[in-house]
Scaffold this motif. Structure first.
Motif, PDB file in Angstrom:
ATOM      1  N   THR A  23       9.191  -0.694   3.381  1.00 21.64           N
ATOM      2  CA  THR A  23       8.053  -1.387   3.998  1.00 21.64           C
ATOM      3  C   THR A  23       7.622  -0.653   5.271  1.00 21.64           C
ATOM      4  O   THR A  23       8.452  -0.409   6.152  1.00 21.64           O
ATOM      5  N   PRO A  24       6.348  -0.280   5.365  1.00 21.10           N
ATOM      6  CA  PRO A  24       5.905   0.492   6.534  1.00 21.10           C
ATOM      7  C   PRO A  24       6.323  -0.117   7.873  1.00 21.10           C
ATOM      8  O   PRO A  24       6.857   0.591   8.736  1.00 21.10           O
ATOM      9  N   ALA A  25       6.114  -1.410   8.060  1.00 19.25           N
ATOM     10  CA  ALA A  25       6.439  -2.004   9.361  1.00 19.25           C
ATOM     11  C   ALA A  25       7.925  -1.849   9.685  1.00 19.25           C
ATOM     12  O   ALA A  25       8.302  -1.716  10.851  1.00 19.25           O
ATOM     13  N   HIS A  26       8.750  -1.855   8.663  1.00 17.24           N
ATOM     14  CA  HIS A  26      10.198  -1.726   8.874  1.00 17.24           C
ATOM     15  C   HIS A  26      10.557  -0.340   9.422  1.00 17.24           C
ATOM     16  O   HIS A  26      11.505  -0.193  10.191  1.00 17.24           O
ATOM     17  N   LYS A  27       9.779   0.664   9.037  1.00 23.52           N
ATOM     18  CA  LYS A  27      10.046   2.029   9.517  1.00 23.52           C
ATOM     19  C   LYS A  27       9.875   2.120  11.029  1.00 23.52           C
ATOM     20  O   LYS A  27      10.379   3.025  11.668  1.00 23.52           O
ATOM     21  N   LEU A  28       9.120   1.182  11.584  1.00 23.80           N
ATOM     22  CA  LEU A  28       8.811   1.228  13.017  1.00 23.80           C
ATOM     23  C   LEU A  28       9.797   0.430  13.854  1.00 23.80           C
ATOM     24  O   LEU A  28       9.618   0.311  15.065  1.00 23.80           O
ATOM     25  N   SER A  76      10.817   9.123   3.891  1.00 20.93           N
ATOM     26  CA  SER A  76      10.021   8.162   3.126  1.00 20.93           C
ATOM     27  C   SER A  76       8.782   7.693   3.884  1.00 20.93           C
ATOM     28  O   SER A  76       8.352   6.558   3.723  1.00 20.93           O
ATOM     29  N   CYS A  77       8.235   8.571   4.690  1.00 22.56           N
ATOM     30  CA  CYS A  77       6.882   8.335   5.203  1.00 22.56           C
ATOM     31  C   CYS A  77       6.158   9.670   5.230  1.00 22.56           C
ATOM     32  O   CYS A  77       6.660  10.643   5.791  1.00 22.56           O
ATOM     33  N   THR A  78       5.023   9.714   4.587  1.00 18.00           N
ATOM     34  CA  THR A  78       4.245  10.951   4.548  1.00 18.00           C
ATOM     35  C   THR A  78       3.112  10.905   5.579  1.00 18.00           C
ATOM     36  O   THR A  78       2.248  11.771   5.580  1.00 18.00           O
ATOM     37  N   MET A  79       3.128   9.899   6.410  1.00 16.86           N
ATOM     38  CA  MET A  79       2.095   9.714   7.439  1.00 16.86           C
ATOM     39  C   MET A  79       0.693   9.754   6.808  1.00 16.86           C
ATOM     40  O   MET A  79      -0.234  10.335   7.348  1.00 16.86           O
ATOM     41  N   CYS A  80       0.616   9.092   5.640  1.00 12.48           N
ATOM     42  CA  CYS A  80      -0.619   9.168   4.860  1.00 12.48           C
ATOM     43  C   CYS A  80      -1.659   8.148   5.309  1.00 12.48           C
ATOM     44  O   CYS A  80      -2.841   8.263   5.003  1.00 12.48           O
ATOM     45  N   GLY A  81      -1.207   7.090   5.980  1.00 14.93           N
ATOM     46  CA  GLY A  81      -2.155   6.120   6.533  1.00 14.93           C
ATOM     47  C   GLY A  81      -2.689   5.095   5.540  1.00 14.93           C
ATOM     48  O   GLY A  81      -3.580   4.327   5.875  1.00 14.93           O
ATOM     49  N   ARG A  82      -2.159   5.067   4.336  1.00 17.71           N
ATOM     50  CA  ARG A  82      -2.702   4.126   3.361  1.00 17.71           C
ATOM     51  C   ARG A  82      -2.409   2.678   3.762  1.00 17.71           C
ATOM     52  O   ARG A  82      -3.198   1.768   3.512  1.00 17.71           O
ATOM     53  N   CYS A  83      -1.265   2.482   4.410  1.00 16.15           N
ATOM     54  CA  CYS A  83      -0.879   1.118   4.780  1.00 16.15           C
ATOM     55  C   CYS A  83      -1.869   0.482   5.764  1.00 16.15           C
ATOM     56  O   CYS A  83      -2.018  -0.738   5.780  1.00 16.15           O
ATOM     57  N   THR A  84      -2.530   1.314   6.563  1.00 14.16           N
ATOM     58  CA  THR A  84      -3.493   0.774   7.532  1.00 14.16           C
ATOM     59  C   THR A  84      -4.613   0.010   6.827  1.00 14.16           C
ATOM     60  O   THR A  84      -5.138  -0.965   7.348  1.00 14.16           O
ATOM     61  N   ALA A 125       0.818  -1.218   0.000  1.00 16.58           N
ATOM     62  CA  ALA A 125       0.000   0.000   0.000  1.00 16.58           C
ATOM     63  C   ALA A 125       0.846   1.261   0.000  1.00 16.58           C
ATOM     64  O   ALA A 125       0.343   2.352  -0.252  1.00 16.58           O
ATOM     65  N   CYS A 126       2.124   1.130   0.314  1.00 20.14           N
ATOM     66  CA  CYS A 126       2.957   2.328   0.498  1.00 20.14           C
ATOM     67  C   CYS A 126       3.545   2.780  -0.827  1.00 20.14           C
ATOM     68  O   CYS A 126       4.238   2.017  -1.505  1.00 20.14           O
ATOM     69  N   HIS A 127       3.280   4.046  -1.162  1.00 18.91           N
ATOM     70  CA  HIS A 127       3.763   4.562  -2.450  1.00 18.91           C
ATOM     71  C   HIS A 127       5.284   4.520  -2.554  1.00 18.91           C
ATOM     72  O   HIS A 127       5.827   4.391  -3.627  1.00 18.91           O
ATOM     73  N   PHE A 128       5.984   4.612  -1.426  1.00 18.56           N
ATOM     74  CA  PHE A 128       7.449   4.592  -1.507  1.00 18.56           C
ATOM     75  C   PHE A 128       7.945   3.194  -1.889  1.00 18.56           C
ATOM     76  O   PHE A 128       8.948   3.055  -2.573  1.00 18.56           O
TER      77      PHE A 128
HETATM   78  S1  SF4 Z   1       1.804   6.131   6.283  1.00 14.73           S
HETATM   79 FE1  SF4 Z   1       1.879   6.253   4.027  1.00 14.73          FE
HETATM   80  S2  SF4 Z   1       4.018   6.795   3.578  1.00 14.73           S
HETATM   81 FE2  SF4 Z   1       3.971   6.106   5.706  1.00 14.73          FE
HETATM   82  S3  SF4 Z   1       4.468   3.960   5.605  1.00 14.73           S
HETATM   83 FE3  SF4 Z   1       2.216   4.068   5.507  1.00 14.73          FE
HETATM   84  S4  SF4 Z   1       1.710   4.129   3.332  1.00 14.73           S
HETATM   85 FE4  SF4 Z   1       3.915   4.561   3.505  1.00 14.73          FE
END
Ligand code: SF4
Ligand code: SF4
Lengths: 219, 430
Positions: B63-68, B110-118, B50-53
């Motif tokens: 990968t979103p989970a990896h950012k955490l 590389s996170c826009t806090m867009c919430g798409r991954c949820t 789901a993450c555009h990056f």
């Molecule tokens: S919040 Fe958006 S940019 Fe951040 S990890 Fe999720 S999908 Fe990617």
């Protein structure tokens, strides 16, 4: 016979104690953390929190159509082994007998052959999970020792159960003892790793549902 | 991750001090929701889809989970129910300072806090919020991109990352002259305190003039005010909670001081996230005024018949800004205004709650380090816009607009990204 006694006795008892105590400790430990009250007024017409939580729990059962393509294999495969595990654990006659002796509850069993077939399918799906974890760059990067251990301790009871059911590889009592020991290991590990998602998933989805339901979003 | 990952540091402090600040920051405010969301991850990796990056680059590190990962490890060691056990056996390992430096670009660039991954996460984890929590720790440790730190310092001093408060009257005067519209400033009493996005006092002045024109036409009793005029909340994006509170209070206190019943937010996504959904936490109670986004306000004016619009009669597609739609709930409001403009809406493949981010949210638009990555992400939106075949391309967030305009310029794309409020102002009927 001694190994089986040990497995059914002290090993399983300790494992069950760890399972129950550990799960309660982890669940209560998390749920007792401070709750940050959301003070922003909800959007007009927003679902009440309980409804929003339930909607999120249901919505996340299956990917939205736009994501279905990229997540289809993982989703279907997960359903296969989750349902498979449930069928094997609760559908096999000896399992039901075991539970009846323990707590007095019982229910009708599924035919042995059917459960055996489901067990094979479950093991195949678990093998696919492992293969994906080892091959897919994202999964490989995310996976740590805990993930592989969770996999192993889920797959072992299924594999050992299939062996015991087909009387393959050793004496039946020995196979049965190994099967019970793998279950004990599974139960003992359960509260500490990600297997806990079996309980946590509803809380996690529900919390998101409440946060965004208030904002008028079905997330 | 490459060992040469880019990072910046603020302040002159010892390594131990920096690391300590970060680790404390990671676990400072674990609420039950945050903990549930860290606890329930099954490491399935589906969030990457789901993450555009990730989808724009195919690089697993996005990968979103990896950012955490730093937040996760800090939590299990310091705050989780088995924390003493985790420390005893040394698993998971505590994040090191070097790792935090490496993760800086994952958490900020590389996170826009867009919430798409949820949406795709089977556990429904609000990863964007956890990235925001991670930013709190990174800010505490002086480990944020220098460009964002600069904006932070400026906003601390000026109340805006771009405009000193004392310049506001002159700037508004110039905009009023240029567009021939009256823009009240510093009125002691008004029903509506109107606020601006930083660009509206710079390159997007037309959007501010447009808002003024509409408010005047609808007969609204309104003003802008030096006490609180820039609604973009740099603290919210950077992880600077103290600044977030200060900027929030500037807006709300000014509104209350002039007796306003409505705090009107500009076409800015994060302004909405910060003021509509988070402001109350600083006051310990629901605010005694409404916090309304421009898009929502336009929809209300249209529905109440307070403004009438001349139909445009063309096809259009709409970019849903993440903070006001997926994380804000204003999907319908935008479409109400588009319909009132007589635009035939052709939705993109991913739209509404599921829309792709522009790639510039969460401060990424200002983070020069992320420019190349942003341009890759832009390709997704460009493709989806083109697929609609629509003639006009509209959005209702100035930051999205800047991101999309920069992306378009980079590849010489001939489509303008239009502002909803500007379209409304241009089509006001008598
Ligand atoms: S919040 Fe958006 S940019 Fe951040 S990890 Fe999720 S999908 Fe990617
Ligand atoms: S999709 Fe959710 S559960 Fe799966 S790895 Fe990402 S955050 Fe964890």
């Amino acid at each position: 016979m001694e190994l089986l006694d040990f497995a059914r006795g002290i090993a399983l008892r300790w494992a069950c104690a760890l399972f129950v105590g550990g799960c309660l400790w982890r669940l209560v430990g998390v749920l007792l953390l401070p709750r940050r009250r959301d003070l922003a007024p909800p959007r007009e017409g927003a679902h009440p929190p309980a409804v929003a939580a339930l909607r999120a729990i249901v919505r996340h059962l299956w990917p939205r159509p736009n994501f279905a393509g990229s997540t289809l294999f993982a989703t279907v495969n997960s359903y296969v082994f989750h349902i498979g595990l449930a069928v094997v654990v609760f559908g096999l006659a000896p399992h039901i007998l075991f539970v009846r002796r323990l707590v007095g509850l019982s229910w009708p069993a599924l035919p042995n052959n059917l459960v055996f077939g489901v067990g094979v399918l479950t093991l195949a799906a678990l093998a696919a999970v492992l293969a994906r974890r080892l091959v897919h760059p994202v999964m490989r990067m995310l996976s740590g020792a805990g993930d592989y251990l969770s996999w192993l301790l889920t797959a072992l009871p299924v594999a050992s159960g299939l062996l015991a059911a087909s009387h393959l590889g050793a004496r039946y009592e020995t196979l049965l003892a190994i099967h019970v020991l793998t279950i004990a290991a599974f139960l003992a590990w359960f509260p500490f790793g990600k297997l806990m998602h079996a309980f946590l998933f509803a809380f996690s989805r529900g919390a998101t549902g409440m946060r965004f339901g208030r904002r008028g979003v079905d997330s | 991750m490459s060992p040469q990952a880019l990072f910046d540091q603020q302040g002159d402090r010892s390594e131990a001090d920096r690391l300590g600040a970060a680790l404390r920051g990671f676990v400072r405010e674990f609420s039950v929701t945050t903990a549930l969301h860290v606890e329930s991850c099954v490491r399935c990796g589906l969030c990457a889809e789901a993450c555009h990056f990730y989808t724009a680059t195919g690089d697993p590190k996005y990968t979103p989970a990896h950012k955490l990962e730093p937040l996760r490890r800090a939590y299990f060691r310091e705050a989780g129910p088995f924390a003493p056990l985790a420390r005893l056996i040394g698993w998971p390992r505590a994040p090191t300072l070097d790792e935090l430096r490496q993760w800086q670009s994952l958490i900020y660039d590389s996170c826009t806090m867009c919430g798409r991954c949820t949406l795709v996460c089977p556990m429904g984890i609000d990863i964007a919020e956890l990235v925001k929590e991670s930013r709190h720790a990174m800010f505490d440790a002086g480990l944020i991109p220098e460009r964002l730190a600069l904006m932070d310092r400026t906003a601390e001093q000026w109340g805006s990352p771009a405009t000193p408060a004392e310049d506001l009257p002159d700037i508004l005067h110039d905009i009023a002259e240029e567009f021939g519209v009256e823009i009240p400033c510093d009125r002691p009493h008004a029903e509506v305190l109107m606020t601006a996005a930083p660009a509206e006092l710079g390159e997007h002045t037309k959007a501010l003039a447009a808002a003024a024109k509409i408010l005047n036409r609808a007969g609204v009793d309104w003003t802008l005010h030096r006490g609180g005029f820039d609604a973009s909340n740099v603290g919210f994006n950077n992880g600077d909670l103290r600044l977030q509170e200060k900027l929030t209070r500037a807006l709300v206190d000014t509104a209350l001081q002039i007796g306003a019943t409505t705090l009107l937010l500009p076409e800015c996504g994060h302004a909405y996230g910060a003021a509509r959904w988070e402001a109350a936490r600083w006051y310990g109670q629901a605010l005694p005024l409404r916090v309304v986004h421009m898009t929502e306000y336009l929809a209300e004016l249209v529905e109440a018949g307070r403004i009438r619009l001349q139909p445009i009669g063309e096809t259009a597609t709409f970019h849903d800004p993440c903070q006001i739609v997926r994380r804000g709930g204003l999907e319908r409001a935008a479409r109400t205004v588009i319909a009132a403009l007589g635009l035939e809406l052709i939705e993109m493949k991913d739209h509404g709650v599921e829309a792709y981010c522009c790639g510039g949210g969460g401060g990424v638009v200002s983070n020069v380090r992320a420019t190349a990555l942003r341009h890759k992400v832009f390709e997704i939106k460009k493709r989806q816009v083109e697929e609609t075949g629509a003639r006009r391309f509209v959005t209702s967030c100035g930051q999205c607009r800047i991101t999309l305009e920069m992306g378009a310029q980079h590849v010489n794309w001939d489509r303008a990204t239009e502002s909803l409020v500007e379209l409304v102002a241009d089509r006001l009927a008598d």
